[in-house]
Enzyme design. Structure first.
Site, PDB file in Angstrom:
ATOM      1  N   ASP A   5       0.794  -1.225   0.000  1.00 17.65           N
ATOM      2  CA  ASP A   5       0.000   0.000   0.000  1.00 17.65           C
ATOM      3  C   ASP A   5       0.833   1.285   0.000  1.00 17.65           C
ATOM      4  O   ASP A   5       0.373   2.331   0.472  1.00 17.65           O
ATOM      5  CB  ASP A   5      -0.956  -0.007   1.191  1.00 17.65           C
ATOM      6  N   ASP A  46      -7.121  -4.116  -4.883  1.00 18.20           N
ATOM      7  CA  ASP A  46      -6.811  -2.766  -4.429  1.00 18.20           C
ATOM      8  C   ASP A  46      -5.524  -2.215  -5.046  1.00 18.20           C
ATOM      9  O   ASP A  46      -5.370  -1.002  -5.230  1.00 18.20           O
ATOM     10  CB  ASP A  46      -6.630  -2.730  -2.908  1.00 18.20           C
ATOM     11  N   ARG A  72     -16.308  -2.476  -2.790  1.00 14.60           N
ATOM     12  CA  ARG A  72     -15.122  -1.628  -2.896  1.00 14.60           C
ATOM     13  C   ARG A  72     -14.111  -2.246  -3.856  1.00 14.60           C
ATOM     14  O   ARG A  72     -13.413  -1.522  -4.578  1.00 14.60           O
ATOM     15  CB  ARG A  72     -14.510  -1.370  -1.515  1.00 14.60           C
ATOM     16  N   SER A  75     -14.924  -8.568  10.333  1.00 14.27           N
ATOM     17  CA  SER A  75     -14.319  -8.334  11.641  1.00 14.27           C
ATOM     18  C   SER A  75     -15.121  -7.364  12.491  1.00 14.27           C
ATOM     19  O   SER A  75     -14.817  -7.171  13.676  1.00 14.27           O
ATOM     20  CB  SER A  75     -12.889  -7.805  11.473  1.00 14.27           C
TER      21      SER A  75
END
Length: 396
Positions: free
Chosen positions: A113, A173, A245, A366
């Site tokens: 990321d 992502d 997403r 979660s």
């Protein structure tokens, strides 16, 4: 090089084509709300960062750790672009120093990321101000990201121990992480960055996107041979559903990678992923957290996914041929979704520490950040408004 898929048609075309475009007044008013919340949050954070997702209505305050802090700095740069406010610029510049320290000391950077962290915080800064510290930090981040490139079959491992079988995977992502590498090639003249990014893009398109144009969250490969193994989820409802997403990352990721590669084979995949997303929107056009759900499900929405998809549709609007039969439809759909976010999901309270965009989902499984604001939702909402206000030069 990129696989061909059958891009299914939009089922209710008139629903989107009948959309009244957003006016400049609507967009400016929404951006003014963002500016007010940004200023309130600057005072609340005192130079630090908001945690990924709000808790009890406000963001906990954190140091420059996790994968999401770059989005807060990115908001500062977007708001600075809009307002010219020097105080906001100075706050963002102080963050740049923290991002250089983070990558030099390798604080929480052993994952893919780096693009989410360094593109909206430092590439943006360099593009806007020419700041050499920002350039240095972003190039160092690109080098750290390159360490995660796996030659067989050509992808960036998302996280975990490099080469470890259960961690040998990409996630969708990362299509938003690799623009950092295209920028690094442009700045340095070194083609290695762009070559690796392009290979990752192709590998993602050919494996993480299913034949029906929905997306897995993640895809595994054999660490010894590079052979594709199987798709799965970590964030979506199931291995066979379409995490909203993730679908939005694909829509925007394909558009951004087209900007840098001009691979026309990406157009059918873009149309397929976008059509799949639009066909599964509820009545108010803001998606639920997984596209398997719709009205009556009792499930939460994910406004961040909606904002990301809007950015992707706006980006690809620049590149789709004028004679593309769905070009106007995608443009109107982006207006429709963004108007719904502005009217029904944007926070207008302006209390310190609050999110700008409500009703996002971080991780449903979660129970983390469910039906609350999250910082990437705030960022992409602000970016979408910026895109609709002017001909914006993307940080990505």
């Amino acid at each position: 090089m990129i696989k061909a898929i059958t891009d299914g048609p939009i089922h209710d075309r008139e629903h989107f084509l009948d959309t009244r475009p957003l006016t400049r007044k609507e967009v400016e008013a929404a951006l003014d709300q963002v500016v007010c919340q940004t200023k309130a949050n600057l005072g609340y954070l005192q130079g630090k960062f908001p945690y990924s997702a709000a808790e009890n209505g406000v963001y906990p305050i954190t140091e420059n750790v996790e994968w999401t802090t770059g989005f807060w700095t990115g908001i500062l740069w977007l708001v600075y672009e809009h307002t010219g406010d020097e105080a906001i610029k100075e706050a963002a510049l102080k963050h740049v120093d923290l991002f250089l320290e983070r990558v030099e000391k390798r604080i929480d950077v052993d994952h893919h990321d780096l693009g989410f962290l360094y593109t909206p915080s430092c590439v943006s800064c360099y593009k806007l101000t020419g700041n050499e510290t920002a350039k240095k930090a972003a190039l160092k981040a690109a080098d750290v990201l390159m360490e995660r490139f796996r030659e067989k079959p050509g992808f960036f491992q998302a996280w975990g121990q490099l080469g470890k079988k259960e961690d040998h995977r990409l996630i969708i992502d990362c299509m938003l992480n690799i623009p950092l590498l295209y920028w690094a090639s442009d700045i340095t003249g070194d083609p290695r960055y762009k070559d690796a990014a392009t290979r990752h893009f192709i590998t993602s398109c050919n494996h993480v996107i299913r034949e029906d144009a929905s997306a897995y969250h993640t895809f595994y490969f054999d660490p010894e041979t590079g052979a594709p193994l199987h798709g799965a989820t970590r964030q979506g409802y199931s291995d066979t559903s379409a995490w909203a997403r993730g679908q939005a990352w694909g829509i925007y990721g394909i558009a951004l990678n087209y900007r840098h590669t001009r691979m026309n084979e990406a157009f059918p995949l873009y149309r397929g992923m976008t059509n799949y997303f639009l066909d599964r929107l509820p009545a108010d056009d803001v998606c639920y957290w997984d596209l398997i759900f719709s009205d009556g499900s009792g499930q939460p929405r994910d406004t961040s996914a909606a904002a990301i998809a809007v950015c992707g549709m706006d980006e690809m609007d620049r590149w789709l041929p004028e004679d593309d039969p769905d070009k106007i439809l995608y443009r109107r759909a982006a207006h429709r979704i963004l108007r719904s976010l502005i009217q029904d999901h944007a926070n207008k309270a302006h209390q310190p520490g609050q999110a700008m965009l409500l009703h996002g989902v971080y991780s449903w499984h979660s129970g983390k950040g469910v039906d609350v604001g999250n910082i990437w939702g705030d960022y992409f909402y602000t970016e979408a408004l910026t895109r609709f206000l002017k001909a914006w030069d993307p940080y990505w």
